[in-house]
Design a protein around this motif. Structure first.
Motif, PDB file in Angstrom:
ATOM      1  N   THR A  17       3.553  -9.731  -4.480  1.00 46.67           N
ATOM      2  CA  THR A  17       2.817  -8.640  -5.107  1.00 46.67           C
ATOM      3  C   THR A  17       2.237  -7.783  -4.000  1.00 46.67           C
ATOM      4  O   THR A  17       1.451  -8.266  -3.184  1.00 46.67           O
ATOM      5  CB  THR A  17       1.674  -9.183  -5.996  1.00 46.67           C
ATOM      6  OG1 THR A  17       2.251  -9.948  -7.048  1.00 46.67           O
ATOM      7  CG2 THR A  17       0.851  -8.055  -6.591  1.00 46.67           C
ATOM      8  N   GLU A  76       6.397  -8.439  -8.064  1.00 44.86           N
ATOM      9  CA  GLU A  76       5.667  -8.712  -9.305  1.00 44.86           C
ATOM     10  C   GLU A  76       4.379  -7.882  -9.276  1.00 44.86           C
ATOM     11  O   GLU A  76       3.547  -8.063  -8.387  1.00 44.86           O
ATOM     12  CB  GLU A  76       5.364 -10.207  -9.401  1.00 44.86           C
ATOM     13  CG  GLU A  76       4.783 -10.631 -10.719  1.00 44.86           C
ATOM     14  CD  GLU A  76       4.782 -12.145 -10.878  1.00 44.86           C
ATOM     15  OE1 GLU A  76       4.843 -12.597 -12.017  1.00 44.86           O
ATOM     16  OE2 GLU A  76       4.715 -12.865  -9.871  1.00 44.86           O
ATOM     17  N   LEU A  77       4.243  -6.960 -10.229  1.00 41.99           N
ATOM     18  CA  LEU A  77       3.100  -6.043 -10.230  1.00 41.99           C
ATOM     19  C   LEU A  77       1.980  -6.438 -11.190  1.00 41.99           C
ATOM     20  O   LEU A  77       0.910  -5.841 -11.145  1.00 41.99           O
ATOM     21  CB  LEU A  77       3.575  -4.622 -10.570  1.00 41.99           C
ATOM     22  CG  LEU A  77       4.588  -4.016  -9.592  1.00 41.99           C
ATOM     23  CD1 LEU A  77       5.030  -2.644 -10.078  1.00 41.99           C
ATOM     24  CD2 LEU A  77       4.007  -3.939  -8.195  1.00 41.99           C
ATOM     25  N   SER A  78       2.224  -7.430 -12.041  1.00 44.07           N
ATOM     26  CA  SER A  78       1.205  -7.800 -13.006  1.00 44.07           C
ATOM     27  C   SER A  78       0.939  -9.301 -12.923  1.00 44.07           C
ATOM     28  O   SER A  78       1.895 -10.089 -12.987  1.00 44.07           O
ATOM     29  CB  SER A  78       1.669  -7.433 -14.410  1.00 44.07           C
ATOM     30  OG  SER A  78       0.673  -7.759 -15.354  1.00 44.07           O
ATOM     31  N   PRO A  79      -0.295  -9.706 -12.759  1.00 51.33           N
ATOM     32  CA  PRO A  79      -1.465  -8.853 -12.595  1.00 51.33           C
ATOM     33  C   PRO A  79      -1.445  -8.174 -11.228  1.00 51.33           C
ATOM     34  O   PRO A  79      -0.832  -8.683 -10.282  1.00 51.33           O
ATOM     35  CB  PRO A  79      -2.647  -9.817 -12.711  1.00 51.33           C
ATOM     36  CG  PRO A  79      -2.106 -11.133 -12.275  1.00 51.33           C
ATOM     37  CD  PRO A  79      -0.650 -11.135 -12.684  1.00 51.33           C
ATOM     38  N   PRO A  80      -2.123  -7.030 -11.134  1.00 51.65           N
ATOM     39  CA  PRO A  80      -2.142  -6.328  -9.845  1.00 51.65           C
ATOM     40  C   PRO A  80      -2.915  -7.123  -8.795  1.00 51.65           C
ATOM     41  O   PRO A  80      -3.855  -7.852  -9.115  1.00 51.65           O
ATOM     42  CB  PRO A  80      -2.828  -5.004 -10.165  1.00 51.65           C
ATOM     43  CG  PRO A  80      -3.600  -5.248 -11.410  1.00 51.65           C
ATOM     44  CD  PRO A  80      -2.886  -6.334 -12.160  1.00 51.65           C
ATOM     45  N   SER A 117       0.996  -0.532  -5.547  1.00 59.11           N
ATOM     46  CA  SER A 117       2.399  -0.296  -5.894  1.00 59.11           C
ATOM     47  C   SER A 117       3.112   0.665  -4.952  1.00 59.11           C
ATOM     48  O   SER A 117       4.319   0.592  -4.805  1.00 59.11           O
ATOM     49  CB  SER A 117       2.523   0.187  -7.342  1.00 59.11           C
ATOM     50  OG  SER A 117       1.816   1.387  -7.521  1.00 59.11           O
TER      51      SER A 117
END
Length: 173
Positions: free
Chosen positions: A52, A85-89, A56
């Motif tokens: 992550t 993987e962006l979620s959760p930030p 972004s």
């Protein structure tokens, strides 16, 4: 030929990925920063690594992906897939205590706790955060912000009013 279990292969891939250093903060590993999310290894010699980014649009993401790929291949995997993987930030709360210690040792003020977030979309806040970083050199909280932006977008530039030394601070996200 030495055979390994799937769990041993996963741990080998994870150790290789965890040791990769951040291109912008080379004193920290991806594990120190909390960027490394999880690792899986298949019986067919494939490793899948999830990372992550700190945000972004992070310009270092391509370099991180390439470095993880190289490190995991060097650990004996024929195929490596690095997924974002962006979620959760990501949040600065994911930086480990070891990572915070390394930042301070290198003259960079580690972040405090990230501001609390409600579930759902990230609210737009136009007001500056009121973080008062401690000087990583003398420990004083008598510091002033010189610029909201440092060498990278995740850091700001400050000066200590006690020892008069400038330092960078990792912004709370």
């Amino acid at each position: 030929m030495v055979t390994t279990t799937r769990e041993e292969a996963r741990e080998r891939a994870r150790a290789a990925a965890a040791a990769v250093t951040d291109p912008e903060l080379p004193m920290l590993t991806l594990a120190d920063l909390g960027i490394l999310r999880r690792v899986e290894a298949g019986a067919d010699g494939t490793a899948v690594v999830w990372i992550t980014p700190t945000y972004s649009g992070c310009p270092a993401l391509a370099e991180m992906r390439a470095d993880v790929d190289r490190a995991v291949r060097a650990a004996g995997f024929d195929r490596v897939e690095v997924r974002t993987e962006l979620s959760p930030p990501w949040t600065t709360d994911w930086i480990t205590e070891e990572g915070r210690r390394k930042l301070a040792e290198h003259g960079i003020s580690p972040p405090g706790s990230a501001p609390p977030r409600a579930a759902g979309p990230v609210p737009l806040t136009l007001l500056p955060t009121r973080t008062v970083p401690h000087c990583p050199l003398c420990g004083s909280d008598r510091t002033e912000e010189l610029s909201r932006f440092g060498a990278t977008s995740c850091k700001s530039l400050h000066r200590c009013r006690s020892c008069l030394e400038p330092f960078e601070h990792v912004k709370e996200i």
